[in-house]
Design an enzyme around this catalytic site. Structure first.
Site, PDB file in Angstrom:
ATOM      1  N   ALA A 180       0.834  -1.114  -0.003  1.00 32.09           N
ATOM      2  CA  ALA A 180      -0.025   0.016  -0.041  1.00 32.09           C
ATOM      3  C   ALA A 180       0.888   1.240   0.041  1.00 32.09           C
ATOM      4  CB  ALA A 180      -0.977   0.273   1.293  1.00 32.09           C
ATOM      5  N   ASP A 181       2.008   1.206   0.833  1.00 31.24           N
ATOM      6  CA  ASP A 181       2.752   2.672   1.031  1.00 31.24           C
ATOM      7  C   ASP A 181       3.282   3.020  -0.433  1.00 31.24           C
ATOM      8  OD1 ASP A 181       2.889   0.558   3.022  1.00 31.24           O
ATOM      9  OD2 ASP A 181       4.729   1.336   3.898  1.00 31.24           O
TER      10      ASP A 181
END
Length: 395
Positions: A180-181
């Site tokens: 996600a980052d």
């Protein structure tokens, strides 16, 4: 010294020579500062947090529990801080912040991190692209453009399934945006490069990879992103799905950066839909104290405060209201509560506390914990809240 380029900037006169003293306990309730929503007061606190961090960097101080690569001036840890500093430079009359950003780029020779494909090493590129528009010129993005042209020529073909970090084969999906980052670190860099150069190929790649990641990690029922595929089947102590606050914070703030860089059309509209779905979910799970739980669906009554995810959410919600994507009446209360929580996270000397250390999942955190990227998120939140001029709005 590694941080020598900052020393000149620090002579510009902000009174930053005071010693930096650790604070090891949260202040008693009576000592918690009252919250002002005037833009001037919001900016004053935002600059105080930035000044503390700049002074810490200049002194070569590394936060406790930091990773070994935290001192790397091209790494995502500091890249996120400097993205926040570009937001502050856009809002502040003090020339220090612009000068610090430009000096960092020059000291880095405008180079990305060492890993050609890894999104974490692309975050600093957003800082260079800002610098190119604020006096550094095209030289600031020449190495970035060369790296991205190489990626386009030799595009990765690995899948998005994420191995454990202990796997001796490594995490090969890191050549793509499989966590996600990454949706904060890389897409905005590709899109801004497309806009600055007029070359649609950079946008095309970013959009393709963004949707690949979103189709894989976005839970269409919960309207949240899994940190990576390892979390699809993980559950918390009460059987709840595990969505990491900072992981979803990276995405939510990333969308706030990505959407304005996109041309009008189906892709932008779809991104706006994802953003609004996330926003609605987020305000429904905000804790009574204004923070979001480190594990978003955990019991809010027992979860600890955490400021980095909270700052990203405050930033995204405030930006969404200002951009007209979110209804002010529905979302301003969450911004107010979130900003009040962030104010309580700031130590008297400007140190930001309650920042969960580097990791890949929810973890414990204390008032004394800080990290550079948490400060970057705070600077984005502060400037976005200041933009709303909440003191002039009816509650």
């Amino acid at each position: 010294m590694r941080y020598k380029p900052f020393l000149l900037a620090l002579t510009l006169g902000l009174g930053l020579a005071a010693p930096i003293l650790p604070v090891h306990a949260a202040p008693p309730a009576a000592a918690v500062p009252s919250v002002s929503y005037t833009s001037a007061d919001v900016m004053r606190l935002t600059e105080k947090v930035a000044d503390y961090q700049i002074a810490s960097l200049a002194a070569g101080l590394v936060p406790a529990h930091a990773s070994g690569d935290t001192p790397d001036p091209k790494n995502w840890v500091q890249g996120a801080l400097f993205i926040g500093l570009t937001a502050l430079a856009d809002h502040s009359d003090n020339p220090l912040y612009k000068q610090v950003v430009l000096q960092r780029g020059e000291a880095n020779h405008w180079e990305l991190g060492k890993r050609l494909y890894h999104a974490d090493d692309h975050a600093i590129g957003q800082v260079y692209l800002w610098a190119a528009r604020h006096g550094a010129g095209p030289d600031a993005i020449a190495p970035l453009r060369k790296s991205y042209d190489t990626i386009l020529e030799f595009q990765p073909t690995v899948g998005l399934e994420h191995r454990e970090y202990t796997d001796p084969r490594g995490v090969d999906c890191g050549q793509r945006w499989c966590w996600a980052d990454a949706l904060f670190m890389a897409p905005a860099t590709w899109l801004e490069l497309a806009n600055q150069t007029g070359e649609a190929k950079y946008r095309d790649y970013a959009v393709k990879e963004f949707w690949a990641t979103t189709d894989y990690l976005y839970d269409k029922t919960e309207h949240l992103y899994y940190r990576d595929s390892r979390f699809f089947e993980r559950r918390g102590p009460h059987g709840e799905r595990v969505f990491w606050s900072r992981g979803d914070g990276w995405v939510f703030a990333g969308l706030a950066h990505i959407i304005p860089l996109m041309p009008q059309g189906a892709d932008r509209a779809h991104m706006e839909t994802v953003f609004k779905e996330m926003a609605a979910k987020l305000i429904s799970i905000q804790k009574a104290d204004g923070y979001w739980s480190p594990s978003l669906l955990a019991d809010p009554a027992t979860s600890v405060p955490e400021s980095s995810g909270t700052a990203f959410y405050v930033y995204g919600l405030a930006w969404g209201i200002k951009a007209g994507l979110l209804d002010a009446k529905s979302y301003e209360p969450a911004v107010r509560k979130g900003w009040a929580a962030l104010v309580r996270s700031v130590h008297p000397d400007g140190k930001l506390g309650y920042v969960q250390s580097i990791g890949d999942q929810p973890d414990n955190v204390s008032y004394d914990d800080t990290q550079y990227y948490g400060v970057g998120a705070f600077l984005m939140a502060g400037t976005a809240v200041a933009d709303l001029q909440l003191d002039r709005r009816k509650k």
